[in-house]
Design a protein around this motif. Structure first.
Motif, PDB file in Angstrom:
ATOM      1  N   PRO A  68      -2.157  -0.501   2.882  1.00  0.00           N
ATOM      2  CA  PRO A  68      -2.439   1.429   2.503  1.00  0.00           C
ATOM      3  C   PRO A  68      -4.271   1.556   2.328  1.00  0.00           C
ATOM      4  N   SER A  69      -4.268   0.977   0.730  1.00  0.00           N
ATOM      5  CA  SER A  69      -6.088   0.748   0.134  1.00  0.00           C
ATOM      6  C   SER A  69      -6.522   0.067   0.775  1.00  0.00           C
ATOM      7  N   SER A  70      -6.160  -1.051   1.692  1.00  0.00           N
ATOM      8  CA  SER A  70      -7.130  -1.883   2.371  1.00  0.00           C
ATOM      9  C   SER A  70      -8.038  -1.320   3.923  1.00  0.00           C
ATOM     10  N   LEU A  71      -6.302  -0.608   4.105  1.00  0.00           N
ATOM     11  CA  LEU A  71      -7.019   0.207   5.436  1.00  0.00           C
ATOM     12  C   LEU A  71      -7.628   1.785   4.897  1.00  0.00           C
ATOM     13  N   GLN A  72      -7.674   2.282   4.062  1.00  0.00           N
ATOM     14  CA  GLN A  72      -8.533   3.309   4.001  1.00  0.00           C
ATOM     15  C   GLN A  72      -9.813   3.267   3.394  1.00  0.00           C
ATOM     16  N   ASN A  73     -10.078   1.940   3.329  1.00  0.00           N
ATOM     17  CA  ASN A  73     -11.040   0.912   2.343  1.00  0.00           C
ATOM     18  C   ASN A  73     -12.052   0.574   3.912  1.00  0.00           C
ATOM     19  N   GLY A  74     -11.351   0.163   4.469  1.00  0.00           N
ATOM     20  CA  GLY A  74     -11.695  -0.290   6.358  1.00  0.00           C
ATOM     21  C   GLY A  74     -12.385   1.730   7.075  1.00  0.00           C
ATOM     22  N   LEU A  75     -11.175   2.416   6.941  1.00  0.00           N
ATOM     23  CA  LEU A  75     -12.077   3.560   7.444  1.00  0.00           C
ATOM     24  C   LEU A  75     -13.135   4.029   6.589  1.00  0.00           C
ATOM     25  N   SER A  76     -13.529   4.108   5.470  1.00  0.00           N
ATOM     26  CA  SER A  76     -14.421   4.739   4.466  1.00  0.00           C
ATOM     27  C   SER A  76     -15.605   4.013   5.230  1.00  0.00           C
ATOM     28  N   LEU A  77     -15.644   2.108   5.107  1.00  0.00           N
ATOM     29  CA  LEU A  77     -16.288   1.816   6.050  1.00  0.00           C
ATOM     30  C   LEU A  77     -17.120   1.572   6.652  1.00  0.00           C
ATOM     31  N   ILE A  78     -16.174   1.978   8.332  1.00  0.00           N
ATOM     32  CA  ILE A  78     -17.036   2.674   9.271  1.00  0.00           C
ATOM     33  C   ILE A  78     -17.814   3.956   9.413  1.00  0.00           C
ATOM     34  N   ARG A  79     -17.304   4.318   8.469  1.00  0.00           N
ATOM     35  CA  ARG A  79     -17.882   6.150   8.766  1.00  0.00           C
ATOM     36  C   ARG A  79     -19.126   5.681   7.927  1.00  0.00           C
ATOM     37  N   PRO A 180      -2.535 -15.560   4.466  1.00  0.00           N
ATOM     38  CA  PRO A 180      -0.852 -15.853   3.603  1.00  0.00           C
ATOM     39  C   PRO A 180      -1.379 -14.066   3.187  1.00  0.00           C
ATOM     40  N   ARG A 181      -2.610 -14.170   2.137  1.00  0.00           N
ATOM     41  CA  ARG A 181      -2.233 -12.587   1.698  1.00  0.00           C
ATOM     42  C   ARG A 181      -2.303 -11.471   1.951  1.00  0.00           C
ATOM     43  N   SER A 182      -2.072 -11.720   3.119  1.00  0.00           N
ATOM     44  CA  SER A 182      -1.479 -10.394   4.183  1.00  0.00           C
ATOM     45  C   SER A 182       0.004 -10.135   3.884  1.00  0.00           C
ATOM     46  N   VAL A 183       0.266  -8.751   4.325  1.00  0.00           N
ATOM     47  CA  VAL A 183       1.973  -8.627   4.100  1.00  0.00           C
ATOM     48  C   VAL A 183       2.007  -8.067   5.876  1.00  0.00           C
ATOM     49  N   SER A 213       1.930  -7.766  -2.220  1.00  0.00           N
ATOM     50  CA  SER A 213       1.805  -5.978  -2.319  1.00  0.00           C
ATOM     51  C   SER A 213       2.385  -5.134  -3.112  1.00  0.00           C
ATOM     52  N   SER A 214       2.990  -4.888  -4.209  1.00  0.00           N
ATOM     53  CA  SER A 214       3.221  -4.101  -4.175  1.00  0.00           C
ATOM     54  C   SER A 214       3.325  -2.209  -3.365  1.00  0.00           C
ATOM     55  N   GLU A 215       2.094  -1.972  -2.641  1.00  0.00           N
ATOM     56  CA  GLU A 215       1.684  -0.807  -1.792  1.00  0.00           C
ATOM     57  C   GLU A 215       2.232  -1.483  -0.652  1.00  0.00           C
ATOM     58  N   CYS A 216       3.353  -2.283  -0.265  1.00  0.00           N
ATOM     59  CA  CYS A 216       3.717  -2.538   0.489  1.00  0.00           C
ATOM     60  C   CYS A 216       5.121  -2.091   0.746  1.00  0.00           C
ATOM     61  N   TYR A 217       5.159  -0.288   0.318  1.00  0.00           N
ATOM     62  CA  TYR A 217       6.935  -0.198   0.236  1.00  0.00           C
ATOM     63  C   TYR A 217       7.477  -0.287   1.540  1.00  0.00           C
ATOM     64  N   PRO A 218       7.188  -0.437   2.873  1.00  0.00           N
ATOM     65  CA  PRO A 218       8.750  -0.587   3.532  1.00  0.00           C
ATOM     66  C   PRO A 218       8.804  -1.400   3.437  1.00  0.00           C
ATOM     67  N   ALA A 219       8.829  -2.981   2.914  1.00  0.00           N
ATOM     68  CA  ALA A 219       9.009  -3.738   2.524  1.00  0.00           C
ATOM     69  C   ALA A 219      10.324  -3.738   1.707  1.00  0.00           C
ATOM     70  N   ALA A 220      10.022  -2.774   1.079  1.00  0.00           N
ATOM     71  CA  ALA A 220      10.676  -2.290  -0.600  1.00  0.00           C
ATOM     72  C   ALA A 220      11.965  -1.649   0.775  1.00  0.00           C
ATOM     73  N   LEU A 221      11.234  -0.464   1.210  1.00  0.00           N
ATOM     74  CA  LEU A 221      12.997   0.281   1.658  1.00  0.00           C
ATOM     75  C   LEU A 221      13.109  -0.889   2.599  1.00  0.00           C
ATOM     76  N   GLY A 222      12.768  -1.942   3.555  1.00  0.00           N
ATOM     77  CA  GLY A 222      14.115  -2.203   3.730  1.00  0.00           C
ATOM     78  C   GLY A 222      15.168  -3.274   3.020  1.00  0.00           C
ATOM     79  N   LEU A 223      14.316  -3.700   1.981  1.00  0.00           N
ATOM     80  CA  LEU A 223      15.126  -4.257   1.207  1.00  0.00           C
ATOM     81  C   LEU A 223      16.205  -3.244   0.312  1.00  0.00           C
ATOM     82  N   VAL A 224      16.231  -2.642  -0.040  1.00  0.00           N
ATOM     83  CA  VAL A 224      16.671  -1.490   0.437  1.00  0.00           C
ATOM     84  C   VAL A 224      18.060  -1.020   1.039  1.00  0.00           C
ATOM     85  N   ARG A 225      17.781  -0.985   2.178  1.00  0.00           N
ATOM     86  CA  ARG A 225      18.775  -1.316   3.319  1.00  0.00           C
ATOM     87  C   ARG A 225      19.818  -1.913   3.385  1.00  0.00           C
TER      88      ARG A 225
END
Length: 571
Positions: A68-79, A180-183, A213-225
């Motif tokens: 989320p933070s990098s994606l928001q940063n990308g939108l901010s850079l474009i703007r 390898p740095r991407s989620v 990255s602990s920002e990747c909460y969909p991966a944590a939700l996958g573990l929960v499932r």
């Protein structure tokens, strides 16, 4: 991010590592051990590193990281750099917005993606149109572009087609080599493995994504499932509770937390969590039914009816819906006929949940109608013949045997009840059986152990006093009775102690006085009613004896203890 959150992240990874090590599902995965530090989740947002390509590569890198933070940063850079009007800016704005919408949806964040004005020459335009159409497009041969390998997977995000999913694995593995740095690749691989039932590999991929990255909460939700599937509900709840601390405004996480409370039967916590989700989406039928169920468990029957009425607009055949209607009729309104009507509508179905069948059997066996009892015993017979009937079935069978005073049959159920049931409840059952069999010493042993375990439990105290009286130990019994009578204000409980005291009285008038006082406190006390029958029978006052017999019969017509008086007083 503060220190406490870091600790929370590390705690989650430790829990996941321990769980994965103990999980026997799926094929074992041989992984190269990594140093402990490398397995820790990134507690801070992954920084976007400017490269030789300047702002273009900086934006592309922000998109590739996929958090989320990098994606928001990308939108901010474009703007901020005024790139929204050129070809690169428009297409990257669409790429990043699509990633956010698909992976990290946020109702409060308005993102518009228009595919009509994107440059036709960009490979991303072709991929985005494929995503919109639900078509997975393979990357171009020899491509070195990470997004060309990962972005197309968004078309299969909800797919259950195992062959299509399997075909994406080589491309996702290549993407992981490229960055390898991407989620993104790791998370998508987790989804593929999960839907192919390769759970051990799915756990590994989800954990690695969350470690990056602990920002990747969909991966944590996958573990929960996966934890829920494996019965690790408490561990799943711990992860979700930590995620809510990290993402306090994230409704996806909050929705999963509400589901976890519900699955764990934590009703007091489930209610506000479900309510919050319904405030965001009042038409969520799954959560409407969950709220009704939670309120029934909390004995808030009138509120539950409101939610069931709301659910009935869309579905009146759902098994849980019908079961909750039955429970409200039985437990809330004491309308057992209406409850049985709901239950019978489900009992005729090919498959019926054990909980519903056990509930129906219990209700039928408690009926005053002989045909209902017979139906209940037939249902119970089918349930108990299962290879490994649940404990709830054994409990119903035990209660029925006790009700019929079939003490030998009741005793046959005791070993499992003593091993698996609640200790106090099991001791009380053992006392009841031994007393019914005439083993007064054995009954006293169980009652004494129960009383010593829970001296403030009146049910245990009543059993202990009864056992003492049965063995003629009136001194201790009398002391306990007087102590309890002095501390109680009145009501059903105090009535029980008056009945016990009547058993210690040596003259008939004293017995009658205590029995009358008992019935004043509780007119439905069955023991006292039979006590009055016996006193008046001995006195030859048959009219009065018949009166109390009639009262006892009206409260419990099938009680075996009435048989000895039936021929005398039934007319």
């Amino acid at each position: 991010m503060n220190y406490s959150k870091k600790i929370g992240f590390f705690y989650i990874i430790a829990v996941l590592a321990l769980w994965e090590a103990s999980c026997g599902t799926g094929a074992a995965i041989q992984e190269t051990p990594l140093p402990a530090a490398e397995w820790r989740p990134s507690a801070e947002p992954v920084s976007v590193r400017p490269s030789e390509g300047g702002i273009v590569d900086e934006i592309r890198s922000a998109a590739e990281l996929g958090i989320p933070s990098s994606l928001q940063n990308g939108l901010s850079l474009i703007r901020d750099r005024g790139l929204g009007s050129n070809d690169f800016g428009r297409v990257m704005n669409a790429v990043i917005s699509t990633l956010i919408q698909k992976l990290y949806p946020n109702p409060g964040l308005r993102l518009s993606v228009s595919l009509s004005d994107l440059p036709q020459t960009s490979p991303y335009t072709r991929i985005l149109r494929g995503i919109a159409a639900g078509i997975y497009l393979e990357p171009q041969a020899n491509s070195q572009d990470y997004l060309e390998y990962t972005l197309p997977f968004l078309a299969l995000l909800e797919s259950a087609d195992q062959q299509k999913l399997l075909n994406t694995l080589p491309f996702l593995e290549r993407a992981q080599e490229l960055n390898p740095r991407s989620v993104l690749a790791l998370y998508f691989m987790g989804l593929v493995y999960e839907r192919m039932n390769r759970f051990s590999e799915a756990i590994s991929a989800y954990r690695r994504a969350y470690t990056v990255s602990s920002e990747c909460y969909p991966a944590a939700l996958g573990l929960v499932r996966l934890m829920n599937e494996a019965g690790q509900k408490q561990e799943a709840l711990w992860i979700l509770q930590d995620l809510v601390v990290q993402f306090p405004d994230n409704m996806t996480v909050k929705r999963e937390l509400a589901l976890a409370y519900y699955r764990n039967k934590a009703w007091s916590q489930a209610e506000p969590a479900i309510q919050e989700s319904l405030q965001r989406n009042s038409r969520d039928s799954e959560f409407i039914l969950m709220m009704a169920h939670t309120l029934v468990e909390r004995k808030q029957f009138l509120r539950a009816v409101t939610f069931l009425d709301q659910y009935a607009v869309s579905d009146t055949a759902n098994t849980l819906y019908l079961f909750l209607r039955a429970r409200i009729q039985a437990e809330g309104y004491h309308n057992f006929g209406a409850a049985l009507n709901y239950l019978r509508s489900m009992l005729n179905r090919p498959r019926i949940d054990d909980e519903i069948a056990v509930y129906a059997a219990g209700l039928l066996l408690e009926s005053s109608q002989a045909e209902d009892q017979q139906e209940g015993r037939e249902l119970l017979r089918r349930l108990i013949q299962a290879p490994a009937p649940p404990l709830s079935v054994i409990e119903i069978a035990f209660q029925d045997a006790v009700r019929r005073e079939a003490w030998a049959e009741a005793k046959s159920y005791l070993p499992r009840l003593l091993n698996e049931g609640l200790p106090s409840q099991s001791l009380l059952r053992a006392y009841t059986v031994e007393r019914g069999l005439g083993n007064k010493t054995g009954a006293l042993g169980y009652a004494k152990e129960l009383h010593e375990r829970e001296p403030s439990n009146d049910e245990a105290t009543v059993a202990y006093i009864s056992a003492l009286i049965d063995l003629g130990q009136s001194g201790e019994a009398g002391t306990l009775i007087e102590s309890r009578l002095a501390s109680l204000n009145g009501g059903v409980l105090k009535a029980q102690y008056y009945y016990l005291r009547s058993r210690l009285q040596r003259d008939e008038e004293g017995v009658l006085q205590d029995l009358r006082t008992c019935l004043f406190e509780d007119p439905r006390n069955f023991d006292a009613l039979l006590g009055m029958v016996e006193v008046y029978r001995r006195r030859g006052e048959d009219r009065r004896a018949a009166y109390y017999y009639k009262q006892a019969f009206s409260f419990d017509p099938n009680n075996p203890r009435l048989r000895q008086y039936a021929q005398i007083y039934m007319e």
